[in-house]
Scaffold this active site. Structure first.
Site, mmCIF file in Angstrom:
data_model
loop_
_atom_site.group_PDB
_atom_site.id
_atom_site.type_symbol
_atom_site.label_atom_id
_atom_site.label_comp_id
_atom_site.label_asym_id
_atom_site.label_seq_id
_atom_site.Cartn_x
_atom_site.Cartn_y
_atom_site.Cartn_z
ATOM 1 N N TYR A 1 -7.002 34.558 -32.998
ATOM 2 C CA TYR A 1 -7.825 33.396 -32.669
ATOM 3 C C TYR A 1 -8.945 33.779 -31.705
ATOM 4 O O TYR A 1 -10.115 33.440 -31.943
ATOM 5 C CB TYR A 1 -6.964 32.278 -32.085
ATOM 6 C CG TYR A 1 -6.434 31.302 -33.118
ATOM 7 C CD1 TYR A 1 -6.099 31.736 -34.399
ATOM 8 C CD2 TYR A 1 -6.262 29.956 -32.823
ATOM 9 C CE1 TYR A 1 -5.603 30.858 -35.350
ATOM 10 C CE2 TYR A 1 -5.772 29.067 -33.767
ATOM 11 C CZ TYR A 1 -5.447 29.526 -35.029
ATOM 12 O OH TYR A 1 -4.966 28.653 -35.969
ATOM 13 N N GLU B 1 -17.241 34.386 -34.461
ATOM 14 C CA GLU B 1 -17.997 33.203 -34.853
ATOM 15 C C GLU B 1 -19.137 32.932 -33.870
ATOM 16 O O GLU B 1 -20.246 32.562 -34.280
ATOM 17 C CB GLU B 1 -17.055 32.000 -34.940
ATOM 18 C CG GLU B 1 -16.064 32.092 -36.109
ATOM 19 C CD GLU B 1 -14.968 31.041 -36.024
ATOM 20 O OE1 GLU B 1 -15.204 29.988 -35.391
ATOM 21 O OE2 GLU B 1 -13.876 31.275 -36.575
#
Length: 389
Positions: A125, A132
Site C-alpha cells: 500500500y 501513484e
C-alpha cells in the site's frame, strides 16, 4: 522480464509501462474494478463503500494520468505503482477464488494465500501510494496531459490531477488502518477455538443458510400468532423480506388483533407460544435434538433444582457510592448528579428519586435480612451478578 534482465533500477522501473500489451491489460483490469464499488454500494459484499471508492477511484485517476501523460509513464514511480498493484491484486483474487471453491474464506483457504491476502498491504500500500503520487505530479508538469481538453483548459487539468494528492493526505491512512483492522479480525477468526457444542434451548438450523438464525424462527412464530385472528396479516409476516427493519409493523398488527377482545388476545398469545414450543429445539447432554415441546414433556433426565447462596462477607458501611467519570460519587454530590441525569432524560424521575432515597436512608442498603428468589439465575437482565458482587 525487464526486472529479471536489468535488475531493479530507476531505468528498469521506468520502462515497465512501455512493455508490449501491458497498457491495454492494465486499463481493462483496473477499469473493471469499478464493479467493486457497485458491489459494496448495493450490499453484494460487506466492504465499506467509502474506502472501496477511495481505493478504486485513485487507481482510475492514476490510470487516466499515466495513459494521457507520456512523462508520467516513463518515470520510475510508474513502475512502482504497477508492481505494487499486481503484487496486491494477484494474491487477493486468488484468495477470493479459493474462498469460492472451499466455501470458507476464513478457514478453508490455504494459509499461505490467507497470510498474503491480509499482510502484503503493509508494504505494497505505501509503495503503491508513492507510485501513484509520482504519476500525479509528473502528469501535472506534462504539457501533453495539461492540454488534454485544449490549451484553454490547462489550469482545469492541473487542479484536477493535483486534487488527488490533496485527497491522499487524509485518505491514505484510513485505507491502511482499515486493512490492518481487517487483518486483525481475519486472524482472530482463523485461529479462534471452535465453539462448544450446543446444549439446552437453541434456535433450529436454517436449512438455507446452515446456521442457527433467528429471523426464520421469529417470522414463523409471529405468523402463527397472527394467523389465530388474521390469515391476511400472517401471510404478510411470511412475505416480509426486510425483516430487520420491517418487523415492527407486524408486531403492531398483532397487537391490533389482540385489542379486539379478551378472547382474541388469548388466542394470539396461545398460538404464538405453541409455535415457539414447537419451533425451538432442545439439545440434551448426549447430543440428542428434539423440539422444546417434546423435551419439556419428556420424563426423566436431569431435574431443575434450587440453590441457596448465603452471604458471609462483613456488612458494608451502607453508603451508596457510584463510580462516574473517574470519580466515586456519594452523598450530596451523587444527588446533584442524579438531578442532572433526570433533567437530561437519562433516567426517569422515579428512578432518580429512588437513588436519592438510598442516599438519604442508608438503611435501605442493608440487605442482610432480605431473601431474593431468582427464576433462572443466568438471565441477561437478572440481578444475580449484582447480588453476588
Amino acid at each position: 522480464q525487464t526486472l529479471a534482465t536489468d535488475g531493479v533500477s530507476k531505468s528498469s522501473l521506468a520502462s515497465i509501462y512501455g512493455q508490449p500489451g501491458l497498457a491495454s491489460t492494465l486499463i481493462l483490469v483496473q477499469t473493471a474494478a469499478i464493479l467493486e464499488i457497485v458491489h459494496a454500494a448495493i450490499g453484494f459484499v460487506r466492504s465499506p463503500v467509502f474506502v472501496t471508492a477511495m481505493q478504486v477511484g485513485s487507481r482510475i485517476a492514476a490510470l487516466f494520468a499515466i495513459a494521457q501523460s507520456p512523462e508520467a509513464g516513463v518515470q520510475f514511480g510508474a513502475g512502482f505503482m504497477i508492481i505494487s498493484w499486481a503484487c496486491v491484486e494477484v494474491p487477493r483474487y486468488a484468495f477470493y477464488m479459493a474462498a469460492l471453491i472451499t466455501g470458507d474464506a476464513t478457514k478453508g483457504t490455504p494459509y499461505p494465500l490467507f497470510w498474503l491476502r491480509y499482510s502484503l498491504f503493509a508494504i505494497l500500500y505505501p509503495t503503491g501510494i508513492f507510485g501513484e503520487l509520482t504519476v500525479f505530479f509528473a502528469a501535472s508538469k506534462d504539457e501533453v496531459f495539461l492540454n488534454f481538453l485544449g490549451e484553454e483548459s490547462t489550469a482545469l487539468m492541473y487542479y484536477f490531477i493535483m486534487l488527488f494528492p490533496v485527497i491522499y493526505a487524509p485518505g491514505a491512512l484510513p485505507m491502511i488502518f482499515n486493512m490492518a483492522s481487517n487483518r486483525k479480525k481475519a486472524m482472530k477468526k482463523r485461529f479462534a477455538k471452535p465453539p462448544p457444542p450446543p446444549r439446552g434451548l437453541v434456535f433450529p438450523i436454517d436449512p438455507k443458510r446452515g446456521d442457527r438464525g433467528s429471523t426464520p424462527v421469529a417470522k414463523a412464530i409471529m405468523a402463527a400468532a397472527a394467523a389465530a385472528e388474521s390469515s391476511e396479516k400472517a401471510e404478510k409476516v411470511l412475505k416480509e423480506r426486510n425483516w430487520r427493519f420491517g418487523y415492527v409493523k407486524h408486531f403492531k398488527g398483532i397487537v391490533e388483533e389482540q385489542m379486539k377482545s379478551e378472547k382474541a388476545a388469548l388466542a394470539v398469545a396461545e398460538a404464538g407460544l405453541n409455535k415457539a414450543y414447537e419451533t425451538f429445539q432442545f439439545v440434551s447432554a448426549d447430543g440428542v435434538t428434539t423440539s422444546f415441546k417434546d423435551a419439556m414433556a419428556a420424563s426423566g433426565g436431569s431435574k431443575f433444582h434450587t440453590g441457596v447462596v448465603k452471604g458471609e462477607a462483613p456488612k458494608s458501611k451502607n453508603i451508596l457510592e457510584v463510580p462516574y467519570k473517574g470519580k466515586t460519587l456519594s452523598g450530596q454530590a451523587l444527588k446533584d448528579q442524579v438531578d442532572k441525569w433526570v433533567s437530561y432524560g437519562t433516567i426517569e424521575a422515579t428512578a432518580g428519586q429512588a437513588i436519592k432515597n438510598c442516599v438519604d436512608r442508608p438503611g435501605y442498603l442493608d440487605l442482610s435480612d432480605r431473601y431474593f428468589v431468582l427464576l433462572g439465575a443466568g438471565s441477561a437482565m437478572g440481578p444475580f451478578l449484582v447480588l453476588m458482587a
